[in-house]
Scaffold this motif. Structure first.
Motif, PDB file in Angstrom:
ATOM      1  N   PHE A  10       0.730  -1.045  -0.163  1.00  0.00           N
ATOM      2  CA  PHE A  10       0.199  -0.170   0.048  1.00  0.00           C
ATOM      3  C   PHE A  10       0.988   1.339  -0.123  1.00  0.00           C
ATOM      4  CE2 PHE A  10      -2.104  -3.739   1.980  1.00  0.00           C
ATOM      5  CZ  PHE A  10      -3.567  -3.551   1.272  1.00  0.00           C
ATOM      6  N   VAL A  11       0.401   2.218   0.548  1.00  0.00           N
ATOM      7  CA  VAL A  11       1.428   3.586   0.531  1.00  0.00           C
ATOM      8  C   VAL A  11       1.996   3.624   1.737  1.00  0.00           C
ATOM      9  CG1 VAL A  11       1.145   6.120   0.589  1.00  0.00           C
ATOM     10  CG2 VAL A  11      -0.418   4.770  -0.927  1.00  0.00           C
ATOM     11  N   ALA A  12       1.284   3.638   2.888  1.00  0.00           N
ATOM     12  CA  ALA A  12       1.983   3.911   4.309  1.00  0.00           C
ATOM     13  C   ALA A  12       3.219   2.817   4.552  1.00  0.00           C
ATOM     14  CB  ALA A  12       0.916   3.993   5.308  1.00  0.00           C
ATOM     15  N   THR A  13       2.863   1.731   4.201  1.00  0.00           N
ATOM     16  CA  THR A  13       3.736   0.599   4.612  1.00  0.00           C
ATOM     17  C   THR A  13       5.229   0.750   3.833  1.00  0.00           C
ATOM     18  OG1 THR A  13       2.277  -0.748   5.463  1.00  0.00           O
ATOM     19  CG2 THR A  13       4.363  -1.802   4.888  1.00  0.00           C
ATOM     20  N   ARG A  14       4.819   0.874   2.494  1.00  0.00           N
ATOM     21  CA  ARG A  14       6.012   1.420   1.507  1.00  0.00           C
ATOM     22  C   ARG A  14       7.020   2.353   2.115  1.00  0.00           C
ATOM     23  NH1 ARG A  14       5.634  -1.415  -3.242  1.00  0.00           N
ATOM     24  NH2 ARG A  14       7.392  -0.083  -4.144  1.00  0.00           N
ATOM     25  N   LEU A  15       6.208   3.627   2.451  1.00  0.00           N
ATOM     26  CA  LEU A  15       6.939   4.806   3.111  1.00  0.00           C
ATOM     27  C   LEU A  15       7.829   4.280   4.192  1.00  0.00           C
ATOM     28  CD1 LEU A  15       4.295   7.472   2.186  1.00  0.00           C
ATOM     29  CD2 LEU A  15       6.354   6.993   0.719  1.00  0.00           C
ATOM     30  N   GLN A  16       7.246   3.604   5.095  1.00  0.00           N
ATOM     31  CA  GLN A  16       7.902   3.222   6.365  1.00  0.00           C
ATOM     32  C   GLN A  16       8.771   2.152   6.090  1.00  0.00           C
ATOM     33  OE1 GLN A  16       5.616   2.247  10.292  1.00  0.00           O
ATOM     34  NE2 GLN A  16       5.755   0.354   9.334  1.00  0.00           N
ATOM     35  N   GLU A  17       8.498   1.510   5.043  1.00  0.00           N
ATOM     36  CA  GLU A  17       9.733   0.220   4.831  1.00  0.00           C
ATOM     37  C   GLU A  17      10.940   0.724   4.100  1.00  0.00           C
ATOM     38  OE1 GLU A  17       8.964  -2.897   5.668  1.00  0.00           O
ATOM     39  OE2 GLU A  17      10.518  -4.156   4.770  1.00  0.00           O
ATOM     40  N   LEU A  62      12.298   3.690   4.874  1.00  0.00           N
ATOM     41  CA  LEU A  62      12.981   4.189   5.931  1.00  0.00           C
ATOM     42  C   LEU A  62      13.527   3.188   6.721  1.00  0.00           C
ATOM     43  CD1 LEU A  62      11.559   6.961   8.437  1.00  0.00           C
ATOM     44  CD2 LEU A  62      12.360   4.967   9.361  1.00  0.00           C
ATOM     45  N   TRP A  63      12.712   1.914   6.976  1.00  0.00           N
ATOM     46  CA  TRP A  63      13.063   0.834   8.076  1.00  0.00           C
ATOM     47  C   TRP A  63      14.454   0.209   7.289  1.00  0.00           C
ATOM     48  CZ3 TRP A  63      13.645  -1.125  12.360  1.00  0.00           C
ATOM     49  CH2 TRP A  63      13.633  -2.606  12.556  1.00  0.00           C
ATOM     50  N   ARG A  64      14.308   0.103   5.783  1.00  0.00           N
ATOM     51  CA  ARG A  64      15.304  -0.851   5.284  1.00  0.00           C
ATOM     52  C   ARG A  64      16.775   0.234   5.374  1.00  0.00           C
ATOM     53  NH1 ARG A  64      12.704  -4.192   0.282  1.00  0.00           N
ATOM     54  NH2 ARG A  64      10.940  -5.254   1.726  1.00  0.00           N
ATOM     55  N   TRP A  85      22.308  10.377  -0.225  1.00  0.00           N
ATOM     56  CA  TRP A  85      21.664  10.584   1.020  1.00  0.00           C
ATOM     57  C   TRP A  85      20.787   9.600   1.402  1.00  0.00           C
ATOM     58  CZ3 TRP A  85      19.867  16.596   1.005  1.00  0.00           C
ATOM     59  CH2 TRP A  85      20.956  17.456   1.207  1.00  0.00           C
ATOM     60  N   THR A  86      20.892   8.330   0.820  1.00  0.00           N
ATOM     61  CA  THR A  86      20.056   7.165   1.310  1.00  0.00           C
ATOM     62  C   THR A  86      20.685   6.255   0.178  1.00  0.00           C
ATOM     63  OG1 THR A  86      18.163   5.854   1.180  1.00  0.00           O
ATOM     64  CG2 THR A  86      18.181   7.983  -0.111  1.00  0.00           C
ATOM     65  N   ARG A  87      20.267   4.938   0.617  1.00  0.00           N
ATOM     66  CA  ARG A  87      20.722   3.898  -0.585  1.00  0.00           C
ATOM     67  C   ARG A  87      19.692   3.817  -1.496  1.00  0.00           C
ATOM     68  NH1 ARG A  87      23.056   2.989   4.450  1.00  0.00           N
ATOM     69  NH2 ARG A  87      25.069   2.322   4.275  1.00  0.00           N
ATOM     70  N   LEU A  98      17.239   8.840   6.920  1.00  0.00           N
ATOM     71  CA  LEU A  98      16.141   7.950   6.832  1.00  0.00           C
ATOM     72  C   LEU A  98      15.018   8.605   6.271  1.00  0.00           C
ATOM     73  CD1 LEU A  98      16.666   7.074  10.634  1.00  0.00           C
ATOM     74  CD2 LEU A  98      16.722   5.324   8.668  1.00  0.00           C
ATOM     75  N   GLN A  99      14.728   9.993   6.392  1.00  0.00           N
ATOM     76  CA  GLN A  99      13.731  10.835   5.705  1.00  0.00           C
ATOM     77  C   GLN A  99      13.845  10.793   4.352  1.00  0.00           C
ATOM     78  OE1 GLN A  99      12.389  14.885   7.226  1.00  0.00           O
ATOM     79  NE2 GLN A  99      13.685  15.471   5.600  1.00  0.00           N
ATOM     80  N   GLU A 100      14.951  10.852   3.780  1.00  0.00           N
ATOM     81  CA  GLU A 100      15.164  10.667   2.217  1.00  0.00           C
ATOM     82  C   GLU A 100      15.023   9.545   1.572  1.00  0.00           C
ATOM     83  OE1 GLU A 100      16.283  13.507   0.821  1.00  0.00           O
ATOM     84  OE2 GLU A 100      16.976  12.908  -1.389  1.00  0.00           O
ATOM     85  N   ALA A 101      15.192   8.499   2.203  1.00  0.00           N
ATOM     86  CA  ALA A 101      14.804   6.886   1.744  1.00  0.00           C
ATOM     87  C   ALA A 101      13.318   7.087   1.539  1.00  0.00           C
ATOM     88  CB  ALA A 101      15.081   5.985   2.688  1.00  0.00           C
ATOM     89  N   LEU A 102      12.618   7.543   2.573  1.00  0.00           N
ATOM     90  CA  LEU A 102      10.955   7.723   2.527  1.00  0.00           C
ATOM     91  C   LEU A 102      10.678   8.695   1.493  1.00  0.00           C
ATOM     92  CD1 LEU A 102       8.829   8.191   5.695  1.00  0.00           C
ATOM     93  CD2 LEU A 102       8.450   9.602   3.738  1.00  0.00           C
ATOM     94  N   TRP A 103      11.140   9.691   1.398  1.00  0.00           N
ATOM     95  CA  TRP A 103      11.020  10.795   0.273  1.00  0.00           C
ATOM     96  C   TRP A 103      11.305  10.139  -1.115  1.00  0.00           C
ATOM     97  CZ3 TRP A 103       8.187  14.666  -1.015  1.00  0.00           C
ATOM     98  CH2 TRP A 103       8.869  15.775  -1.928  1.00  0.00           C
ATOM     99  N   ARG A 104      12.334   9.564  -1.309  1.00  0.00           N
ATOM    100  CA  ARG A 104      12.475   8.907  -2.526  1.00  0.00           C
ATOM    101  C   ARG A 104      11.331   8.057  -2.908  1.00  0.00           C
ATOM    102  NH1 ARG A 104      19.052   9.036  -3.329  1.00  0.00           N
ATOM    103  NH2 ARG A 104      19.332  11.457  -2.648  1.00  0.00           N
TER     104      ARG A 104
END
Lengths: 312, 312
Positions: A190-197, A199-201, A262-264, B195-201
């Motif tokens: 969905f949307v929320a879990t993708r965003l959280q995931e 960040l989590w990864r 700034w992220t992977r 963390l924020q950037e992963a979510l943002w991307r």
């Protein structure tokens, strides 16, 4: 075909686990009569423990007029549970064969104008309703944990779902005090879990790479992005932070940073079309509010959030 | 070598922009005498506008005893600004040649036992202090926007920074009412922004791919993960959500989901070492608290956060 969502007075909540129990508590707190279905009478105590836990928070948030735990009926007779209800929330086990058998039976005993929402987080409604005679009214209404507390419900139908049922579910969840989000496409997580995931990864990578500890991750989130994200979301956070220029400035000025490590996660290509979708979307959310007013509101609410976390 | 962080009464804040002004407001609110350095006397009004905006929120959060805007001295004489201060927060322009020249001068006029923290978000202290005679006391102390509101300060030294200066900065920021996070490694984006950037991307990918609108993204965050993340962070959110088994259950049971396409970011390999680091980190944060108590505290605080956002 479907009734007015405001005319629903009685709902059924199927499932005795934390999700089913959470939904039961939520509907009770919003003033509905609730028929809770449990597969086995022995599950009654487990269900009631979840409902009672949820009730504490729901009371804190404010109960609807007339809301009462006395308006709960618990039964292990499925036909009795769905009798006379205006909506069904299904939170059974996440096993396809169990869900398919359940929806087959529901298709036989529930009038076709009663919408059924599934809490499933990993299955599609196309799969779930494969053996249901009346798949048109079957939708996914996926809550966020804990479901008695967090308002989000992500909604999507299967291939055989009527668009009218999806729209009805969105309208009903809204009336029932939830924050519905109708998905544009079926997408895993969905949307929320993708965003959280995402960040989590990134967090797991940082720990694996010796860049942060779990405690560092939580300190960073709680004292940095999370309180602001709770108030504005991430799109409006950037829109308002960039002042007069808003999201357009954010993307036009800081767009190159999307190429930085700034992220992977690699960012998508910042095409003109994507840029305009982001800018137009934020402008629509802002409406005619000036960025200074939105910044002042943000600050006021972040203060309240920080105090809530500190003193709550 | 460095004085007791509690003995600092006067600090200098260099910079008239939103970051420099935000720091100035913060230190004033915590009861410090503050010397604010502005490059040009004409920047005075801009600085004061930021300080006054920040003051509203800081008053809402609670001022330290004796805190007053009257304890602010604004000057465009750098030597005057740093005279007699116990700490310097530098928030000058993000251009390496400007920072290098500034740190060269600070190295000449500021006693070597006064720590200098830089707000830089994109440069390293190794680069910034390249021409400074006394780089040992120069650290990065990177705030999160808006800096008068969000407590996070991410701290890291350069190659020539004394470990004692890093430790002192962490202790001082703590005394000064911030939430310090000492970085384990120099990594682009620090912890919070990564963390924020992963979510943002991931959000940008979803919009680019027609899976969500900017409004969908913000609805999902505000009503789903963000309020919980503001209360617990993401590690403890999963730890507590998994009940008795905590993070161990989360990783052992849901580990395979790290391979699922729930985001476009691939997860790291879930090695025994990473699993243990996550589990041990969460157990350390939990201490001897039972998961039920932590869940009850989570719920109570999320209720307060949701009310803060709704009514704040």
């Amino acid at each position: 075909m479907y009734r007015d969502p405001s005319d629903v007075n009685r709902v059924a909540s199927l499932g005795a686990g934390p999700i089913g129990g959470g939904w039961t508590a939520h509907f009770l707190a919003r003033g509905y009569d609730v028929n809770a279905y449990i597969h086995d009478p022995a599950e009654r105590d487990a269900l009631m423990a979840v409902v009672e836990t949820g009730w504490v928070s729901l009371t804190g948030l404010g109960l609807a007029l007339g809301a009462s735990m006395d308006r709960l009926t618990v039964t292990s007779d499925l036909a009795e549970a769905v009798e006379g209800v205006g909506f069904i929330q299904e939170s059974g086990p996440e096993r396809l064969e169990i869900k398919q058998a359940l929806y087959k039976r529901l298709g036989e005993i529930v009038p076709a104008d009663v919408v059924i929402g599934s809490s499933t987080s990993g299955l599609t409604m196309t799969e779930i309703a494969a053996e249901c005679e009346t798949p048109g009214r079957c939708v996914i209404g996926h809550p966020f944990n804990p479901p008695y507390l967090l308002p989000l419900v992500e909604i999507i139908g299967g291939k055989q779902t009527d668009k009218a049922a999806v729209d009805w579910a969105a309208a009903f969840y809204e009336v029932a005090g939830k924050a519905p989000l109708v998905m544009k496409k079926e997408v895993p997580g969905f949307v929320a879990t993708r965003l959280q995931e995402a960040l989590w990864r990134e967090a797991l990578h940082m720990v694996a790479n010796g860049e942060a500890t779990p405690e560092d991750i939580d300190i960073a989130l709680k004292n940095g992005p999370a309180p602001r994200m709770a108030v504005q979301g991430q799109c409006m956070a950037f829109h308002v932070a960039c002042g007069e220029g808003g999201m357009a400035t954010n993307l036009d000025q800081f767009g190159p940073a999307l190429k930085w490590p700034w992220t992977r996660l690699e960012a998508p290509e910042l095409t003109k079309e994507l840029r305009d979708q982001m800018v137009d979307g934020c402008n629509a959310m802002a409406g005619d509010r000036h960025f200074r007013d939105m910044a002042a509101e943000r600050d006021r609410k972040i203060v309240a959030v920080l105090k809530a976390v500190r003193d709550g």
